[in-house]
Design a protein around this motif. Structure first.
Motif, PDB file in Angstrom:
ATOM      1  N   TYR A 402     -21.341  -2.466  37.582  1.00 45.15           N
ATOM      2  CA  TYR A 402     -21.808  -3.216  36.412  1.00 45.15           C
ATOM      3  C   TYR A 402     -20.617  -3.817  35.662  1.00 45.15           C
ATOM      4  CZ  TYR A 402     -24.813  -4.225  32.367  1.00 45.15           C
ATOM      5  OH  TYR A 402     -25.515  -4.846  31.366  1.00 45.15           O
ATOM      6  N   ALA A 403     -19.513  -3.077  35.637  1.00 48.18           N
ATOM      7  CA  ALA A 403     -18.291  -3.581  34.993  1.00 48.18           C
ATOM      8  C   ALA A 403     -17.805  -4.856  35.676  1.00 48.18           C
ATOM      9  CB  ALA A 403     -17.206  -2.513  35.027  1.00 48.18           C
ATOM     10  N   THR A 404     -17.836  -4.871  37.011  1.00 47.78           N
ATOM     11  CA  THR A 404     -17.373  -6.069  37.730  1.00 47.78           C
ATOM     12  C   THR A 404     -18.297  -7.253  37.476  1.00 47.78           C
ATOM     13  OG1 THR A 404     -18.574  -5.495  39.766  1.00 47.78           O
ATOM     14  CG2 THR A 404     -16.321  -4.678  39.548  1.00 47.78           C
ATOM     15  N   ARG A 405     -19.583  -6.978  37.265  1.00 45.45           N
ATOM     16  CA  ARG A 405     -20.518  -8.070  36.950  1.00 45.45           C
ATOM     17  C   ARG A 405     -20.164  -8.706  35.611  1.00 45.45           C
ATOM     18  NH1 ARG A 405     -26.186  -5.249  37.601  1.00 45.45           N
ATOM     19  NH2 ARG A 405     -26.821  -7.067  36.370  1.00 45.45           N
ATOM     20  N   TRP A 406     -19.741  -7.880  34.661  1.00 44.72           N
ATOM     21  CA  TRP A 406     -19.301  -8.436  33.382  1.00 44.72           C
ATOM     22  C   TRP A 406     -17.991  -9.201  33.550  1.00 44.72           C
ATOM     23  CZ3 TRP A 406     -21.672  -9.807  29.308  1.00 44.72           C
ATOM     24  CH2 TRP A 406     -22.831  -9.147  28.889  1.00 44.72           C
ATOM     25  N   LEU A 407     -17.090  -8.654  34.352  1.00 40.37           N
ATOM     26  CA  LEU A 407     -15.810  -9.336  34.574  1.00 40.37           C
ATOM     27  C   LEU A 407     -16.001 -10.668  35.300  1.00 40.37           C
ATOM     28  CD1 LEU A 407     -13.594  -6.264  35.542  1.00 40.37           C
ATOM     29  CD2 LEU A 407     -13.532  -7.559  33.396  1.00 40.37           C
ATOM     30  N   ASP A 408     -17.091 -10.783  36.060  1.00 44.08           N
ATOM     31  CA  ASP A 408     -17.387 -12.054  36.731  1.00 44.08           C
ATOM     32  C   ASP A 408     -17.641 -13.174  35.721  1.00 44.08           C
ATOM     33  OD1 ASP A 408     -17.063 -11.007  39.233  1.00 44.08           O
ATOM     34  OD2 ASP A 408     -19.205 -10.713  39.628  1.00 44.08           O
ATOM     35  N   HIS A 409     -17.977 -12.794  34.473  1.00 44.54           N
ATOM     36  CA  HIS A 409     -18.152 -13.809  33.429  1.00 44.54           C
ATOM     37  C   HIS A 409     -16.840 -14.526  33.118  1.00 44.54           C
ATOM     38  CE1 HIS A 409     -21.942 -11.683  32.758  1.00 44.54           C
ATOM     39  NE2 HIS A 409     -22.322 -12.655  31.958  1.00 44.54           N
ATOM     40  N   LEU A 410     -15.717 -13.932  33.552  1.00 45.66           N
ATOM     41  CA  LEU A 410     -14.406 -14.532  33.286  1.00 45.66           C
ATOM     42  C   LEU A 410     -13.905 -15.388  34.445  1.00 45.66           C
ATOM     43  CD1 LEU A 410     -12.587 -11.515  31.568  1.00 45.66           C
ATOM     44  CD2 LEU A 410     -13.721 -13.467  30.480  1.00 45.66           C
ATOM     45  N   ILE A 411     -14.700 -15.490  35.514  1.00 38.64           N
ATOM     46  CA  ILE A 411     -14.298 -16.335  36.643  1.00 38.64           C
ATOM     47  C   ILE A 411     -14.148 -17.781  36.156  1.00 38.64           C
ATOM     48  CG2 ILE A 411     -15.059 -17.331  38.842  1.00 38.64           C
ATOM     49  CD1 ILE A 411     -16.369 -14.648  39.483  1.00 38.64           C
ATOM     50  N   GLY A 412     -13.021 -18.377  36.473  1.00 41.19           N
ATOM     51  CA  GLY A 412     -12.722 -19.728  36.011  1.00 41.19           C
ATOM     52  C   GLY A 412     -11.892 -19.746  34.739  1.00 41.19           C
ATOM     53  N   TYR A 413     -11.787 -18.585  34.085  1.00 43.38           N
ATOM     54  CA  TYR A 413     -11.024 -18.520  32.842  1.00 43.38           C
ATOM     55  C   TYR A 413      -9.641 -17.895  33.056  1.00 43.38           C
ATOM     56  CZ  TYR A 413     -10.288 -18.194  27.798  1.00 43.38           C
ATOM     57  OH  TYR A 413      -9.793 -18.359  26.524  1.00 43.38           O
ATOM     58  N   GLU A 414      -9.330 -17.524  34.300  1.00 43.45           N
ATOM     59  CA  GLU A 414      -8.082 -16.815  34.597  1.00 43.45           C
ATOM     60  C   GLU A 414      -6.820 -17.521  34.082  1.00 43.45           C
ATOM     61  OE1 GLU A 414     -11.081 -15.732  37.796  1.00 43.45           O
ATOM     62  OE2 GLU A 414     -10.402 -17.565  36.798  1.00 43.45           O
ATOM     63  N   PRO A 415      -6.713 -18.863  34.171  1.00 40.39           N
ATOM     64  CA  PRO A 415      -5.479 -19.508  33.687  1.00 40.39           C
ATOM     65  C   PRO A 415      -5.208 -19.290  32.203  1.00 40.39           C
ATOM     66  CG  PRO A 415      -6.750 -21.019  35.053  1.00 40.39           C
ATOM     67  CD  PRO A 415      -7.627 -19.842  34.777  1.00 40.39           C
ATOM     68  N   PHE A 416      -6.250 -18.931  31.450  1.00 41.92           N
ATOM     69  CA  PHE A 416      -6.100 -18.794  30.004  1.00 41.92           C
ATOM     70  C   PHE A 416      -5.872 -17.345  29.568  1.00 41.92           C
ATOM     71  CE2 PHE A 416      -8.932 -22.310  31.053  1.00 41.92           C
ATOM     72  CZ  PHE A 416      -8.238 -23.372  30.494  1.00 41.92           C
TER      73      PHE A 416
END
Length: 447
Positions: A402-416
């Motif tokens: 479930y934690a990784t599913r929440w972290l998937d919300h940050l996909i595409g935001y890594e450069p920031f």
């Protein structure tokens, strides 16, 4: 690559001379032209920030070539027709002590400085937008600045950043107030001119009658999928119900109450920011007892304002969601502090975590409804990582997944994300992989 051009209504501005993808670096400045005091909060009723700017500049021994670059940045003219700029011109004069050059420097700092009082040769020419396509990151120790694209940018497009901070997620009325107060201009960006304002949304007063202005619990929390709440949205200076078309005008008592609570929340957010900064500054002191008392008082005020906003304005209004975000942030910090001493989460902590997750889900939906051209991580990256850390700490495969599913919300935001936060995210994701690999062995042992 960029270039500075004149605009019709906003002075000089920065424009792209090539295409940029999300996350691309647009501009780098290794150091600021000057550091003009350590505040970006100015008030016409208090001239001490203006005096601080004057003193900082006088003590800086700025070279003539740098001074010339500073003086080329935007500042109001004596004949400005803008009331906010007129106020700035008038109230900053006394701090300059009849020195026209210093008077201009003070106004330049007020209009163009970033957090920490940093003023830059190029970045300080970037105009504000409530629908920004770029974001600035500044290293506090060196003042080095990095400008990245938040959205795809085409050749000839103006670069716009947000001056509003957290207030970017408020309604137009609140944003205009903050920008006029802190940066002395009236924003006329595309978002501010839109007739519909999804940040200013309340349960319909006809579909959901109030009791002494307050909503019943079912309407307040809006978590019954079978009986969804019907909302009124602010459209062209009036509230209009999306379901029954009932209207509350700008002069109605309902609009007066909404604006009154919004103003109270704005005032509290400023108080919260000041006290939170004070708390961080004194965190290394040995005797934190006075600060602890202030923190308790601040948390009590936060709960009081959150209760008022949610019970009167409902679950979708910006006031409720920004206060809920502060409440969530504090709750997660307390959760992780407890975890240090207890090693494992007890039943009460697990209930707290379930509540934190519910809050994050609500705020995430609020951000999506605003339809900004911004990744949700712009506002929520820290609390998303905080939730993921808490879930992984439960040490079971389902929670880690479930934690990784929440972290998937940050996909595409890594450069920031900062390097430190990227490492935390990678570590949390690998925790699930390890637990999943070990699960069959656990099952065999149980068998």
């Amino acid at each position: 690559m960029t270039e500075v051009r004149d605009t019709k209504d906003s002075g000089k501005a920065l424009f792209a001379t090539r295409e940029y993808a999300i996350g691309d670096i647009i501009l780098q400045e290794d150091k600021p032209l000057a550091i003009l005091s350590h505040t970006t909060s100015y008030s016409a009723k208090n001239d001490s920030p203006f005096i601080a700017i004057a003193q900082a500049y006088q003590q800086s021994n700025t070279q003539l070539d740098i001074e010339a670059k500073l003086l080329s940045l935007y500042h109001p003219q004596a004949d400005t027709a803008n009331p906010a700029e007129q106020e700035l011109w008038k109230n900053s004069q006394s701090a300059a002590e009849n020195d026209d050059r210093l008077h201009k420097i003070i106004m330049i700092a007020c209009c163009n400085s970033f957090q920490g009082g940093y003023v830059y040769e190029h970045a300080s020419r970037i105009n504000h937008s409530c629908q920004p396509n770029a974001i600035v990151n500044i290293q506090e120790d060196t003042g080095a600045l990095l400008l990245r694209a938040l959205t795809p940018i085409v050749v000839g497009e103006e670069i716009g950043i947000s001056y509003a901070g957290l207030y970017l997620y408020t309604d137009t009325r609140a944003r205009q107030h903050v920008l006029r107060r802190d940066k002395f201009f009236d924003c006329a960006c595309v978002r501010c001119q839109e007739a519909v304002d999804p940040a200013n949304m309340i349960p319909c007063t006809k579909c959901h009658p109030r009791h002494q202005s307050h909503l019943d619990e079912a309407t307040q929390y809006d978590d019954d999928d079978e009986h969804p709440v019907k909302y009124m949205m602010w459209k062209s200076d009036q509230f209009v119900c999306e379901s029954c078309d009932y209207v509350e005008t700008l002069k109605s008592s309902v609009a007066t109450v909404v604006h009154s609570i919004s103003d109270k929340v704005l005032q509290f957010l400023e108080q919260y920011k000041e006290q939170d900064n004070s708390s961080k500054a004194s965190s290394e002191q040995k005797d934190n007892a006075p600060q602890d008392e202030q923190d308790e008082e601040l948390e009590s005020l936060l709960q009081e304002h959150l209760s008022l906003a949610s019970s009167v304005l409902g679950a979708r209004h910006w006031t409720t969601n920004l206060l809920l975000l502060l409440y969530l942030d504090r709750g997660l910090k307390q959760y992780h502090k407890k975890l240090i001493f207890q090693q494992a989460a007890d039943d009460d902590m697990q209930l707290d975590l379930a509540e934190h997750i519910d809050h994050l889900q609500r705020i995430t939906q609020f951000v999506k409804r605003l339809k900004l051209h911004l990744h949700p991580g712009h506002l929520l990256s820290d609390v998303i990582v905080g939730i993921a850390r808490a879930l992984v700490s439960l040490s079971d495969v389902k929670s880690a997944q479930y934690a990784t599913r929440w972290l998937d919300h940050l996909i595409g935001y890594e450069p920031f994300l900062s390097e430190a936060l990227v490492k935390v995210v990678d570590s949390l994701k690998s925790a699930w992989t390890r637990m999943e690999a070990d699960e069959p062995a656990h099952k065999k042992l149980k068998g």
